[in-house]
Design an enzyme around this catalytic site. Structure first.
Site, PDB file in Angstrom:
ATOM      1  N   ASP A 175       0.907  -1.325  -0.141  1.00 61.96           N
ATOM      2  CA  ASP A 175      -0.152   0.016  -0.151  1.00 61.96           C
ATOM      3  C   ASP A 175       0.782   1.080   0.028  1.00 61.96           C
ATOM      4  OD1 ASP A 175      -2.776   0.780   0.304  1.00 61.96           O
ATOM      5  OD2 ASP A 175      -1.965   2.177   1.603  1.00 61.96           O
TER       6      ASP A 175
HETATM    7  C1  LIG Z   1       2.915   8.747  -5.077  1.00 61.67           C
HETATM    8  C2  LIG Z   1       2.736   7.734  -6.350  1.00 61.67           C
HETATM    9  C3  LIG Z   1       1.857   6.910  -6.371  1.00 61.67           C
HETATM   10  N1  LIG Z   1       1.730   5.986  -7.260  1.00 61.67           N
HETATM   11  C4  LIG Z   1       0.633   4.796  -7.182  1.00 61.67           C
HETATM   12  C5  LIG Z   1       1.039   3.361  -6.722  1.00 61.67           C
HETATM   13  C6  LIG Z   1      -0.259   3.039  -6.565  1.00 61.67           C
HETATM   14  O1  LIG Z   1      -0.635   2.039  -7.685  1.00 61.67           O
HETATM   15  C7  LIG Z   1      -1.039   3.944  -5.930  1.00 61.67           C
HETATM   16  C8  LIG Z   1      -1.566   3.969  -4.545  1.00 61.67           C
HETATM   17  O2  LIG Z   1      -2.769   3.133  -4.438  1.00 61.67           O
HETATM   18  P1  LIG Z   1      -2.465   1.910  -3.677  1.00 61.67           P
HETATM   19  O3  LIG Z   1      -4.263   1.909  -2.960  1.00 61.67           O
HETATM   20  O4  LIG Z   1      -1.421   1.664  -2.834  1.00 61.67           O
HETATM   21  O5  LIG Z   1      -2.590   0.751  -4.769  1.00 61.67           O
HETATM   22  P2  LIG Z   1      -3.452   0.518  -5.920  1.00 61.67           P
HETATM   23  O6  LIG Z   1      -5.000   0.731  -5.545  1.00 61.67           O
HETATM   24  O7  LIG Z   1      -3.052   1.029  -7.268  1.00 61.67           O
HETATM   25  O8  LIG Z   1      -3.633  -0.938  -6.207  1.00 61.67           O
HETATM   26  P3  LIG Z   1      -3.822  -2.254  -4.979  1.00 61.67           P
HETATM   27  O9  LIG Z   1      -4.463  -1.529  -3.752  1.00 61.67           O
HETATM   28  O10 LIG Z   1      -4.644  -3.018  -5.640  1.00 61.67           O
HETATM   29  O11 LIG Z   1      -2.244  -2.685  -4.677  1.00 61.67           O
HETATM   30  O12 LIG Z   1      -0.581   5.346  -6.520  1.00 61.67           O
HETATM   31  C9  LIG Z   1       2.544   6.187  -8.163  1.00 61.67           C
HETATM   32  O13 LIG Z   1       2.437   5.104  -9.379  1.00 61.67           O
HETATM   33  N2  LIG Z   1       3.538   7.119  -8.513  1.00 61.67           N
HETATM   34  C10 LIG Z   1       3.639   7.919  -7.354  1.00 61.67           C
HETATM   35  O14 LIG Z   1       4.672   8.742  -7.509  1.00 61.67           O
END
Ligand SMILES: Cc1cn([C@H]2C[C@H](O)[C@@H](COP(=O)(O)OP(=O)(O)OP(=O)(O)O)O2)c(=O)[nH]c1=O
Length: 200
Positions: free
Chosen positions: A69
């Protein structure tokens, strides 16, 4: 190696695992992501990573399951994925010219046993103009990302300084992920192709 399952719908996490040579299956975990009353950001992020891994491990008792997460935290406040363009804009206005933390937890579960690690990275944004925030929100990039930005994409031009793990900001701390896999008896490098194989 035993079957590895990535309990995530995040395309970034799948790319990061591929980058270090792992083969795996994807099975996103459907869990309640509500912040508990009085819960700290650190506790929330690690709890969610563990719940995602354990949920999918429960359905696949013979597999090794990786959950994760990511949340952006500004002065202790958890900024998740925006619900709409207006929230994305408001979040970026708040992050402009400020330092925030990107907290990413990774959890590895086998059956009911789960090990996890929390990674905290300090990221400082330069000041953002209203016009570039508007253009960034219009690009659509913020919409599925914690804190409404992607460091690996167009949002990379906002980052003035980073202290910590770049891969953790993108979605998975690679060093700690490899560490958890090694502790569980699966060194990542065992999956790497040898020179001989990769030349054929
Ligand atoms: C800060 C930041 C976040 N993110 C993304 C990563 C994660 O995909 C998302 C955070 O949300 P999460 O809830 O951690 O993940 P998700 O909903 O995409 O997938 P799952 O819960 O099924 O694992 O933000 C980036 O791609 N780049 C960045 O710089």
């Amino acid at each position: 190696m035993k079957t590895l399952i990535l309990a995530s719908a995040s395309p970034r996490r799948a790319e990061l695992l591929q980058q270090i040579g792992l083969t795996f299956r994807v099975q996103p975990a459907d869990i309640d992501e509500t912040v508990a009353e009085g819960e700290s950001a650190e506790h929330y992020v690690e709890r969610l990573a563990r719940e995602k891994a354990l949920r999918v491990a429960g359905e696949n008792p013979d597999a090794v399951v990786l959950g994760s997460d990511t949340s952006v935290v500004l002065q202790g406040e958890i900024l998740g994925k925006p619900v709409d363009a207006a929230e994305a804009k408001a979040t970026l206005v708040r992050l402009s010219g400020q330092q925030h933390q990107v907290m990413t937890a990774v959890a590895l579960a086998r059956g009911e046993v789960c090990q996890s690690h929390l990674s905290v990275t300090n990221v400082t944004f330069r000041s953002l103009s209203e016009a570039e925030i508007r253009a960034y929100v219009d690009s659509g990039e913020p919409m599925d990302k914690a804190g409404s930005y992607g460091i690996q994409g167009l949002g990379g031009i906002f980052v003035q300084e980073l202290q910590g793990s770049y891969s953790a900001v993108v979605g998975l701390p690679l060093l700690e992920t490899a560490g958890l896999l090694a502790e569980a008896g699966f060194p990542v490098w065992q999956n790497w192709p040898s020179c001989k194989e990769s030349q054929t």
